[in-house]
Design an enzyme around this catalytic site. Structure first.
Site, mmCIF file in Angstrom:
data_model
loop_
_atom_site.group_PDB
_atom_site.id
_atom_site.type_symbol
_atom_site.label_atom_id
_atom_site.label_comp_id
_atom_site.label_asym_id
_atom_site.label_seq_id
_atom_site.Cartn_x
_atom_site.Cartn_y
_atom_site.Cartn_z
ATOM 1 N N ASP A 332 20.556 0.831 -10.307
ATOM 2 C CA ASP A 332 19.172 0.488 -8.989
ATOM 3 C C ASP A 332 18.734 -0.957 -9.207
ATOM 4 O OD1 ASP A 332 18.025 1.720 -11.338
ATOM 5 O OD2 ASP A 332 15.532 2.095 -10.311
ATOM 6 N N GLU A 333 18.034 -1.176 -8.047
ATOM 7 C CA GLU A 333 17.533 -2.479 -8.468
ATOM 8 C C GLU A 333 18.044 -3.711 -8.791
ATOM 9 O OE1 GLU A 333 13.261 -0.831 -6.443
ATOM 10 O OE2 GLU A 333 13.984 -0.864 -9.022
#
Ligand code: NAG
Ligand code: NAG
Ligand code: NAG
Ligand code: NAG
Ligand code: NAG
Ligand code: NAG
Ligand code: NAG
Length: 536
Positions: A332-333
């Site tokens: 993620d991210e």
């Protein structure tokens, strides 16, 4: 605006504007079973003459569960005055037939570790015949037996006359709606002592949840002790007192197995990895500014081949410590700024004909990572956060995509249209706190509430509540997580048609919260209330 609201409040009475006192139910089960039939007939049960009787297969998991529940069931102290009672309705409890045993019929041998899709179905019958009460719990699986003992423990109602308990004649046929019902904890932002992780497992089991998703490392600290790479925690942990050794991880896994709770570790890469850097030079991308490295670091350097050999060795060790088939690989991210600044990365991308497409660069990394994990000796399956799917990375067909961002309905539609299994967390970020009964919002989130075929919906494996650790340590982990996560537990266990009405859930969750309090867990209040028989 406020004036109008205020006047509306006055006009409608307190129920809309204040929080009314909610009277807890008695002897209801949380999460709600699939089928319950009760009748007016009831039995009495006295701790001194009650015990569990194993009628078929037995094993350590069952014997320990019996020891645990013998303590739990009678933990509403019988010598304490029971100040709110059902004495009015049960004046003649002495004439009720006694139940002296819960007969446990496990018809197949015990399994050792819980797993995705394990059988958790069970049946309970409490009935009278020939002037005695009988209680029977049966299942083909030890995991069903564990869920059933929890249910039995919740059916008992303290009688006004200690130490007696009463229980109605009851038939329950139960099993979960979704196979994956989890909670994410985060031990990187704050270290959580082993004991608090074990308490969390207790509460998961009482809620019939079955996955502890252990987000064990992140940018802030690296408390996982690797034998292969001891520098990771030597240089990346907050301190050498805040670590999880192989032995402690073994304890968490073993403790979880005793309650039918899987422990799924997350090693999040290529972002969220700053704490890995000091212990593994070359792992992270050096960021540039003004034409030279500026001393800061970004995501994993996907162009450094040595990083893949390192990950293979590390993940071989990790998957041997965590026996679950699944590992969460994060993803993620991922911030692209640092990659954009680094001339080596730019060169690499030029040679690979992917100049400017940082999603493709992430794909290069993730593809190699997934390939490593698939080919580990343990042949693991993996879960990844939704961005990996969103960025167009080509995924193996059995990948589980974990949805956490806004717009989850569209995302679930897309992911399942792609044929991928999925988990939902968007609605259940318990670390976001706000005033009021937020458990109601968690309860109102229905995972099937998106436009798709029923075949697509079948790809939903369940979901996870997430208690991210930025503002959570041992002082508030239990209180902040529970009973808010209990709303998620019922949503994921009970049939869809039984979880549509949050108002009918309110008195039941009040009762359940009090049971957890009686059992010694400091789970927070849901609103104005008190727990009968206790000074809360
Ligand atoms: C249990 O039995 C009592 C006493 O007969 C009765 O008042 C109560 O309604 C019963 N509860 C349920 C859930 O059937
Ligand atoms: C269960 O009760 C029976 C009869 O009272 C007793 O003989 C037996 O030892 C008890 N078993 C346990 C495990 O307490
Ligand atoms: C429990 O036992 C009954 C009667 O033998 C049987 O019909 C039922 O399938 C069993 N339930 C489970 C969950 O094993
Ligand atoms: C660990 O770090 C020290 C420097 O602090 C270094 O001398 C040693 O070689 C490193 N160990 C490994 C296994 O990389
Ligand atoms: C760039 O790549 C070269 C050759 O692989 C390597 O020696 C150097 O450390 C790298 N520098 C940065 C800042 O990534
Ligand atoms: C990149 O594109 C050029 C020109 O289209 C081609 O000759 C070369 O083989 C490609 N390189 C890679 C690694 O795909
Ligand atoms: C499903 O589709 C209908 C008709 O296109 C639309 O009105 C509705 O809002 C959609 N529901 C969701 C949850 O997206």
């Amino acid at each position: 605006m406020w004036k109008e609201l205020f006047l509306l409040c006055l006009a409608s009475g307190t129920a809309l504007c204040g929080y009314p006192y909610i009277t807890p139910t008695q002897g209801q089960v949380w999460p709600r079973p699939k089928e319950v039939q009760t009748s007016q007939t009831y039995f009495k049960l006295e701790p001194e003459i009650f015990n569990f009787t194993v009628k078929a297969h037995n094993c350590d998991i069952l014997e320990l569960a019996i020891a645990r529940y013998s303590a739990i069931i009678f933990s509403n102290p019988s010598d304490r005055k029971r100040d709110v009672t059902r004495g009015d309705t049960l004046k003649d409890e002495n004439s009720a037939l006694p139940i002296t045993s819960l007969d446990i019929v496990l018809t197949k041998e015990c399994e050792k570790y819980p797993y995705l899709g394990m059988n958790e179905e069970y049946e309970i019958r409490i009935a009278g015949s020939n002037n005695v009460g009988t209680a029977t719990l049966n299942s083909t699986s030890i995991w069903g037996i564990l869920r059933g003992i929890e249910t039995f423990s919740q059916l008992l109602i303290p009688d006004p006359e200690p130490p007696t308990y009463v229980v109605n004649a009851t038939v329950i046929k139960d099993g979960p709606r979704f196979p994956h019902r989890g909670l994410l904890i985060d031990t990187s932002r704050h270290y959580l002592p082993l004991l608090h992780i074990l308490y969390t497992i207790d509460l998961l089991a009482m809620n019939k949840m079955n996955v502890l998703h252990w987000h064990i490392v992140d940018s802030q600290s690296f408390p996982y002790v690797s034998d292969a790479f001891p520098n990771l925690s030597l240089k990346g942990a907050y301190s050498q007192e805040r670590l999880y050794s192989a032995d402690e991880i073994g304890q968490v896994v073993a403790y979880g197995a005793l309650s039918g709770v899987r422990v799924v570790p997350e090693f999040d890469t290529p972002g969220h990895t700053l704490s890995w850097g000091p212990g593994q030079p070359g792992f992270l991308t050096p960021c540039y500014s003004g034409g030279k490295p500026d001393g800061t670091f970004g995501p994993v350097d996907p162009t450094n081949e040595a990083n893949y050999a390192f990950l293979k060795t590390l993940l071989t060790e990790v998957t041997q410590r965590f026996p679950d088939r699944y590992i969460h690989l994060g993803g993620d991210e991922v911030s692209f700024n640092c990659w954009e600044s680094n001339p080596n990365i730019t060169d690499y991308m030029k040679k690979a004909n992917i100049t400017g497409d940082y999603g493709k660069l992430e794909e290069v990394y993730i593809t190699k990572l997934l390939d490593i994990v698939t080919n580990l000796p343990t042949k693991n399956g993996y879960i990844i956060w939704q961005e990996v799917f969103d960025n167009g990375v080509k995924l193996a067909p059995d990948t589980v995509v974990h949805v956490w961002k806004g717009g989850w309905q569209e995302e679930l539609a897309k992911v399942t249209e792609g044929g991928f299994k999925t988990l939902l967390s968007t609605c259940w970020y318990l670390d976001y706190i706000s005033y009021g009964s937020d458990w109601r919002n968690y309860y109102d989130c229905e995972p099937f509430d998106f436009n798709a075929t029923s075949a697509q919906k079948e790809l939903i494996q369940g979901g996870e509540a997430c208690i991210w650790g930025e503002f959570v340590d041992k002082t508030n982990l239990i209180q902040r997580t529970w009973p808010r996560a209990s709303a998620v537990a019922e949503k994921l266990w009970s049939p869809e048609e039984l979880t549509k009405d949050v108002n009918s859930a309110a008195p039941r969750i009040e009762e359940f919260r009090c049971k957890l309090v009686y059992r010694g867990y400091n789970v927070e209040s849901l609103g104005p209330s008190f727990c009968p028989g206790d000074n809360f």
